[in-house]
Design a protein around this motif. Structure first.
Motif, PDB file in Angstrom:
ATOM      1  N   PHE A  39      38.307  52.911  50.181  1.00 58.50           N
ATOM      2  CA  PHE A  39      37.931  51.688  50.881  1.00 58.50           C
ATOM      3  C   PHE A  39      36.472  51.409  50.567  1.00 58.50           C
ATOM      4  CE2 PHE A  39      41.417  53.283  53.385  1.00 58.50           C
ATOM      5  CZ  PHE A  39      42.072  52.162  53.839  1.00 58.50           C
ATOM      6  N   VAL A  40      36.122  50.145  50.375  1.00 59.97           N
ATOM      7  CA  VAL A  40      34.721  49.748  50.287  1.00 59.97           C
ATOM      8  C   VAL A  40      34.418  49.009  51.582  1.00 59.97           C
ATOM      9  CG1 VAL A  40      32.984  48.424  49.052  1.00 59.97           C
ATOM     10  CG2 VAL A  40      34.768  49.628  47.777  1.00 59.97           C
ATOM     11  N   LEU A  41      33.495  49.560  52.369  1.00 61.88           N
ATOM     12  CA  LEU A  41      33.168  49.006  53.669  1.00 61.88           C
ATOM     13  C   LEU A  41      32.225  47.818  53.524  1.00 61.88           C
ATOM     14  CD1 LEU A  41      32.620  52.411  55.494  1.00 61.88           C
ATOM     15  CD2 LEU A  41      34.732  51.119  55.214  1.00 61.88           C
ATOM     16  N   ALA A  42      32.070  47.033  54.592  1.00 60.81           N
ATOM     17  CA  ALA A  42      31.210  45.852  54.563  1.00 60.81           C
ATOM     18  C   ALA A  42      29.779  46.202  54.167  1.00 60.81           C
ATOM     19  CB  ALA A  42      31.234  45.166  55.931  1.00 60.81           C
ATOM     20  N   SER A  43      29.332  47.393  54.508  1.00 61.28           N
ATOM     21  CA  SER A  43      27.972  47.843  54.186  1.00 61.28           C
ATOM     22  C   SER A  43      27.809  48.193  52.710  1.00 61.28           C
ATOM     23  CB  SER A  43      27.626  49.082  55.019  1.00 61.28           C
ATOM     24  OG  SER A  43      28.468  50.163  54.632  1.00 61.28           O
TER      25      SER A  43
END
Length: 83
Positions: A39-43
């Motif tokens: 997953f690539v998080l919003a941060s």
């Protein structure tokens, strides 16, 4: 201290774990297979779920999420506990 951009969790079943995190994060993994999910998080940080090689869990894992105030922490805790 340098900030880390990656969170790696050893899990028994990456596909099951990815479905769990997909619901929690309201985001789909950018990569997924039987052995790992990413997953690539919003941060911009990455959450990786890797299948345990020997069936044993790592010694410790900690993941932090920034929230605005104690009420937000309580609300998220209740929501995640119910899931």
């Amino acid at each position: 201290m340098t900030e880390t951009d990656d969170i790696l969790l050893d899990v028994a079943d990456p596909e099951v774990s990815a479905r769990f995190y997909e619901r929690l994060l309201a985001s789909r993994p950018v990569q997924a297979s039987a052995d790992r999910a990413l997953f690539v998080l919003a941060s911009g940080r990455r959450l990786s779920l890797w299948r345990r090689i020997d069936g044993r869990a790592s010694a410790a894992v900690q993941v932090g999420f920034r929230l605005e105030g104690a009420a937000a922490v309580d609300d998220l805790h209740i929501d995640w506990w119910d899931r």
